[in-house]
Design a protein around this motif. Structure first.
Motif, PDB file in Angstrom:
ATOM      1  N   LEU A 170       0.904  -1.136   0.033  1.00 57.34           N
ATOM      2  CA  LEU A 170      -0.014   0.058   0.068  1.00 57.34           C
ATOM      3  C   LEU A 170       0.920   1.378  -0.015  1.00 57.34           C
ATOM      4  O   LEU A 170       0.766   2.264  -0.639  1.00 57.34           O
ATOM      5  CB  LEU A 170      -1.021  -0.071   1.215  1.00 57.34           C
ATOM      6  N   THR A 171       1.964   1.255   0.596  1.00 58.00           N
ATOM      7  CA  THR A 171       2.923   2.439   0.556  1.00 58.00           C
ATOM      8  C   THR A 171       3.472   2.522  -0.788  1.00 58.00           C
ATOM      9  O   THR A 171       3.469   3.885  -1.076  1.00 58.00           O
ATOM     10  CB  THR A 171       3.972   1.829   1.421  1.00 58.00           C
ATOM     11  N   LYS A 172       3.611   1.455  -1.540  1.00 59.77           N
ATOM     12  CA  LYS A 172       4.114   1.738  -2.845  1.00 59.77           C
ATOM     13  C   LYS A 172       2.805   2.494  -3.682  1.00 59.77           C
ATOM     14  O   LYS A 172       3.216   3.341  -4.672  1.00 59.77           O
ATOM     15  CB  LYS A 172       4.314   0.347  -3.626  1.00 59.77           C
ATOM     16  N   LEU A 173       1.658   2.232  -3.509  1.00 56.87           N
ATOM     17  CA  LEU A 173       0.692   2.714  -4.315  1.00 56.87           C
ATOM     18  C   LEU A 173       0.502   4.256  -4.023  1.00 56.87           C
ATOM     19  O   LEU A 173       0.201   5.159  -4.605  1.00 56.87           O
ATOM     20  CB  LEU A 173      -0.775   1.934  -3.938  1.00 56.87           C
ATOM     21  N   LEU A 174       0.578   4.497  -2.423  1.00 54.57           N
ATOM     22  CA  LEU A 174       0.590   5.958  -1.929  1.00 54.57           C
ATOM     23  C   LEU A 174       1.634   6.797  -2.715  1.00 54.57           C
ATOM     24  O   LEU A 174       1.040   7.935  -3.036  1.00 54.57           O
ATOM     25  CB  LEU A 174       0.435   5.801  -0.295  1.00 54.57           C
ATOM     26  N   THR A 175       2.796   6.308  -2.931  1.00 51.98           N
ATOM     27  CA  THR A 175       3.871   7.032  -3.418  1.00 51.98           C
ATOM     28  C   THR A 175       3.998   7.048  -4.788  1.00 51.98           C
ATOM     29  O   THR A 175       4.726   7.714  -5.456  1.00 51.98           O
ATOM     30  CB  THR A 175       5.033   6.527  -2.592  1.00 51.98           C
ATOM     31  N   THR A 176       3.156   6.369  -5.597  1.00 48.05           N
ATOM     32  CA  THR A 176       3.135   5.994  -7.267  1.00 48.05           C
ATOM     33  C   THR A 176       3.030   7.446  -7.730  1.00 48.05           C
ATOM     34  O   THR A 176       3.973   7.485  -8.795  1.00 48.05           O
ATOM     35  CB  THR A 176       2.184   5.145  -7.531  1.00 48.05           C
ATOM     36  N   PRO A 177       2.270   8.317  -7.417  1.00 43.32           N
ATOM     37  CA  PRO A 177       1.960   9.411  -8.313  1.00 43.32           C
ATOM     38  C   PRO A 177       3.226  10.317  -8.214  1.00 43.32           C
ATOM     39  O   PRO A 177       3.522  11.319  -9.255  1.00 43.32           O
ATOM     40  CB  PRO A 177       0.924  10.107  -7.501  1.00 43.32           C
ATOM     41  N   ASN A 352       5.621  24.726   2.708  1.00 47.76           N
ATOM     42  CA  ASN A 352       6.277  25.801   1.844  1.00 47.76           C
ATOM     43  C   ASN A 352       7.334  25.286   0.717  1.00 47.76           C
ATOM     44  O   ASN A 352       7.927  26.166   0.031  1.00 47.76           O
ATOM     45  CB  ASN A 352       7.127  26.370   2.816  1.00 47.76           C
ATOM     46  N   GLU A 353       7.306  23.960   0.694  1.00 48.32           N
ATOM     47  CA  GLU A 353       8.215  23.233  -0.527  1.00 48.32           C
ATOM     48  C   GLU A 353       7.584  23.475  -1.738  1.00 48.32           C
ATOM     49  O   GLU A 353       6.499  23.279  -1.987  1.00 48.32           O
ATOM     50  CB  GLU A 353       8.635  21.903  -0.158  1.00 48.32           C
ATOM     51  N   TYR A 354       8.222  24.077  -2.921  1.00 44.13           N
ATOM     52  CA  TYR A 354       7.887  24.282  -4.106  1.00 44.13           C
ATOM     53  C   TYR A 354       7.480  22.956  -4.940  1.00 44.13           C
ATOM     54  O   TYR A 354       8.354  21.827  -4.859  1.00 44.13           O
ATOM     55  CB  TYR A 354       8.771  24.885  -5.090  1.00 44.13           C
ATOM     56  N   ASN A 355       6.240  22.960  -5.207  1.00 38.04           N
ATOM     57  CA  ASN A 355       5.807  21.795  -6.042  1.00 38.04           C
ATOM     58  C   ASN A 355       5.922  20.453  -5.404  1.00 38.04           C
ATOM     59  O   ASN A 355       6.431  19.391  -5.930  1.00 38.04           O
ATOM     60  CB  ASN A 355       6.435  21.385  -7.516  1.00 38.04           C
ATOM     61  N   CYS A 356       5.698  20.316  -4.068  1.00 35.79           N
ATOM     62  CA  CYS A 356       5.806  19.173  -3.467  1.00 35.79           C
ATOM     63  C   CYS A 356       4.771  18.184  -3.298  1.00 35.79           C
ATOM     64  O   CYS A 356       3.628  18.399  -3.893  1.00 35.79           O
ATOM     65  CB  CYS A 356       6.056  19.569  -1.541  1.00 35.79           C
ATOM     66  N   TRP A 357       4.908  17.199  -2.695  1.00 37.64           N
ATOM     67  CA  TRP A 357       3.982  16.121  -2.776  1.00 37.64           C
ATOM     68  C   TRP A 357       2.636  16.371  -1.857  1.00 37.64           C
ATOM     69  O   TRP A 357       2.896  17.100  -1.033  1.00 37.64           O
ATOM     70  CB  TRP A 357       4.502  14.688  -2.296  1.00 37.64           C
ATOM     71  N   LYS A 358       1.575  15.828  -2.042  1.00 39.33           N
ATOM     72  CA  LYS A 358       0.323  15.992  -1.469  1.00 39.33           C
ATOM     73  C   LYS A 358      -0.134  14.991  -0.879  1.00 39.33           C
ATOM     74  O   LYS A 358      -0.645  13.920  -1.686  1.00 39.33           O
ATOM     75  CB  LYS A 358      -0.701  16.941  -2.238  1.00 39.33           C
ATOM     76  N   PRO A 359      -0.642  14.707   0.507  1.00 37.07           N
ATOM     77  CA  PRO A 359      -1.040  13.571   0.921  1.00 37.07           C
ATOM     78  C   PRO A 359      -2.522  13.003   0.248  1.00 37.07           C
ATOM     79  O   PRO A 359      -2.835  12.221   0.074  1.00 37.07           O
ATOM     80  CB  PRO A 359      -1.451  13.877   2.481  1.00 37.07           C
ATOM     81  N   THR A 360      -3.296  14.139  -0.160  1.00 34.38           N
ATOM     82  CA  THR A 360      -4.634  13.773  -0.610  1.00 34.38           C
ATOM     83  C   THR A 360      -4.493  13.119  -1.920  1.00 34.38           C
ATOM     84  O   THR A 360      -5.053  12.236  -2.422  1.00 34.38           O
ATOM     85  CB  THR A 360      -5.507  15.043  -0.992  1.00 34.38           C
ATOM     86  N   VAL A 361      -3.306  13.490  -2.971  1.00 35.44           N
ATOM     87  CA  VAL A 361      -3.066  12.835  -4.066  1.00 35.44           C
ATOM     88  C   VAL A 361      -2.634  11.548  -3.678  1.00 35.44           C
ATOM     89  O   VAL A 361      -3.283  10.505  -4.511  1.00 35.44           O
ATOM     90  CB  VAL A 361      -2.009  13.652  -4.584  1.00 35.44           C
ATOM     91  N   CYS A 362      -1.983  11.239  -2.884  1.00 30.68           N
ATOM     92  CA  CYS A 362      -1.452   9.772  -2.492  1.00 30.68           C
ATOM     93  C   CYS A 362      -2.562   8.994  -2.188  1.00 30.68           C
ATOM     94  O   CYS A 362      -2.819   7.865  -2.667  1.00 30.68           O
ATOM     95  CB  CYS A 362      -0.665   9.773  -1.158  1.00 30.68           C
ATOM     96  N   MET A 363      -3.497   9.479  -1.372  1.00 30.79           N
ATOM     97  CA  MET A 363      -4.747   8.655  -0.681  1.00 30.79           C
ATOM     98  C   MET A 363      -5.754   8.312  -1.859  1.00 30.79           C
ATOM     99  O   MET A 363      -6.179   7.224  -2.014  1.00 30.79           O
ATOM    100  CB  MET A 363      -5.375   9.418   0.388  1.00 30.79           C
ATOM    101  N   ASN A 364      -5.977   9.526  -2.768  1.00 32.33           N
ATOM    102  CA  ASN A 364      -7.114   9.565  -3.822  1.00 32.33           C
ATOM    103  C   ASN A 364      -6.442   8.275  -4.882  1.00 32.33           C
ATOM    104  O   ASN A 364      -7.216   7.488  -5.402  1.00 32.33           O
ATOM    105  CB  ASN A 364      -7.156  10.624  -4.236  1.00 32.33           C
ATOM    106  N   PHE A 365      -5.099   8.271  -5.102  1.00 33.59           N
ATOM    107  CA  PHE A 365      -4.674   7.444  -6.101  1.00 33.59           C
ATOM    108  C   PHE A 365      -4.729   5.844  -5.547  1.00 33.59           C
ATOM    109  O   PHE A 365      -5.407   5.064  -6.311  1.00 33.59           O
ATOM    110  CB  PHE A 365      -3.146   7.585  -6.524  1.00 33.59           C
TER     111      PHE A 365
END
Length: 427
Positions: A170-177, A352-365
């Protein structure tokens, strides 16, 4: 929490009534309630692509484009530990917590030598042996009563679960995007109404494993050695770094939760637990230990936030482990500082990191991938494998394999589950 800030989805599990309240109220809730609140601030549309509400699932493929998943944070029920198991020094399974260890907080600048014992006190697990889901399946057989509801007792479904898998899958799925280097293969079998997900080693991963340098092998040991410096076998004792590091040994939690309409059971290895007798019940008392290169520049700190914290967050957020303790080490493997990262605060750290990862994208994917699997893997057959494949910058695709090299549910599991279902129907 400052409720004028963008909502931090890693901070709260919410109950059903909170889920229906005004969103500003929900932003103030913290761990301990039942559901996660959706993140209403991420409704952006990508100008050059389709709007985020477009369905990213086609009949044959699933898109991994990030903008498709920038939508409300999906409901994620607070993970509940339903059991645990231990693997001993010879990788034997025990349905108990005998391998549980307790966290002993190191000094802020401990100077732990992570190289110590690598040459003479290290027993390394054979990672060419693929255990698939076998340990989780043994746990299920030993704990069927915890997983069977009244409705499943009377139906053809063996377990009241949609998915069974390892936390790491599941961790691999969350980080896939956000992954740009390593693809994956996930084998799925539908059996007794439940979908089992087991990883298949890719050719690239096998080549990497076969061609590791001695330096890489030693640096993998460093993470286990840090655990030896920070853990003890019982509450009264102190850590003993003079002992043997044996990576066959493991303590694993088994948790049950729900992501949107997907009922999940998964297991993951736990490094240690808080030794305070007043600590909360598992999994909230668990601590994840990590090592990382020391940070000397703002660029290095930014890279930690943008890349490493994504994997740390995903791995601990899924089972509800609240903190990660990181030992920062120099080039020679000496831990020069220790820092605690609270999972609930990580999305604030990265905002504050530019173009950083978003938890919502991880969970929705992850949620949409599980929906895709449900639509594709329809034949209930322990010998049937739907093999889902992904490479960076590509869509997720799949192939179908009947009674092939990819079959992973062992005969002993299929037979016991089938015979116990037959006995339910006859009684």
């Amino acid at each position: 929490m400052d409720h004028h800030r963008s909502y931090n989805p890693s901070s709260s599990y919410h109950n059903q009534s909170a889920y229906k309240r005004k969103r500003d109220d929900a932003e103030r809730n913290h761990y301990g309630n039942k559901y996660f609140r959706p993140n209403h601030h991420h409704q952006h549309h990508h100008q050059s692509g389709p709007p985020s509400r477009q369905n990213p699932i086609s009949s044959q493929a699933l898109s991994t484009r990030r903008e498709l998943y920038e939508k409300d944070f999906p409901v994620y029920k607070q993970p509940v530990e339903v059991g645990c198991f231990s693997l001993d020094s010879e990788r034997r399974f025990f349905n108990d917590s005998r391998q549980m260890r307790y966290y002993v907080e190191p000094d802020r600048n401990p100077n732990f030598d992570l190289r110590d014992g690598y040459k003479d006190r290290f027993i390394k697990r054979d990672d060419s042996v693929k255990e698939k889901l076998d340990h989780i399946l043994r746990w299920i057989l030993a704990n069927r009563s915890k997983l069977t509801s009244r409705t499943t007792m009377a139906s053809s479904s063996a377990l009241d679960l949609d998915f069974v898998t390892w936390r790491g899958h599941l961790t691999k799925l969350l980080t896939t995007p956000y992954e740009t280097r390593e693809g994956w293969l996930l084998a799925v079998t539908r059996f007794g109404g439940t979908l089992y997900i087991s990883e298949v080693e890719t050719d690239a991963a096998r080549r990497e494993r076969d061609n590791r340098t001695e330096r890489h092998e030693e640096m993998m040991y460093w993470g286990y050695k840090f655990e030896q410096y920070a853990c003890t076998d019982n509450v009264q004792s102190s850590p003993d770094p003079s002992g043997v590091v044996n990576t066959n040994e493991a303590f694993c939690t088994v948790v049950q939760t729900r992501l949107a309409d997907h009922k999940l059971l998964f297991s993951g290895e736990v490094d240690c637990r808080d030794k305070d007798p007043n600590a909360p019940a598992p999994p909230a008392c668990y601590v994840e230990l990590k090592t990382s290169a020391e940070i000397c520049t703002p660029k290095q700190r930014s890279n930690l936030h943008r890349f490493k914290l994504l994997k740390w967050w995903a791995q601990s957020f899924l089972p509800g482990v609240p903190r990660v303790v990181a030992g920062f080490r120099d080039h020679d493997g000496v831990v020069v500082s220790v820092e605690t990262f609270h999972i609930s605060k990580i999305s604030h750290l990265i905002k504050n990191e530019y173009n950083c990862w978003k938890p919502t994208v991880c969970m929705n994917f992850c949620c949409d991938f599980l929906s895709f699997v449900k639509r594709v893997a329809t034949e209930d057959n322990p010998g049937m494998v739907y093999l889902f494949s992904w490479e960076p910058h590509r869509d997720v695709t799949y192939s179908v394999h009947r009674d092939s090299q990819y079959s992973f549910l062992p005969h002993w599991y299929v037979e016991e589950m089938t015979s116990s279902q037959d006995s339910h129907h006859q009684s």
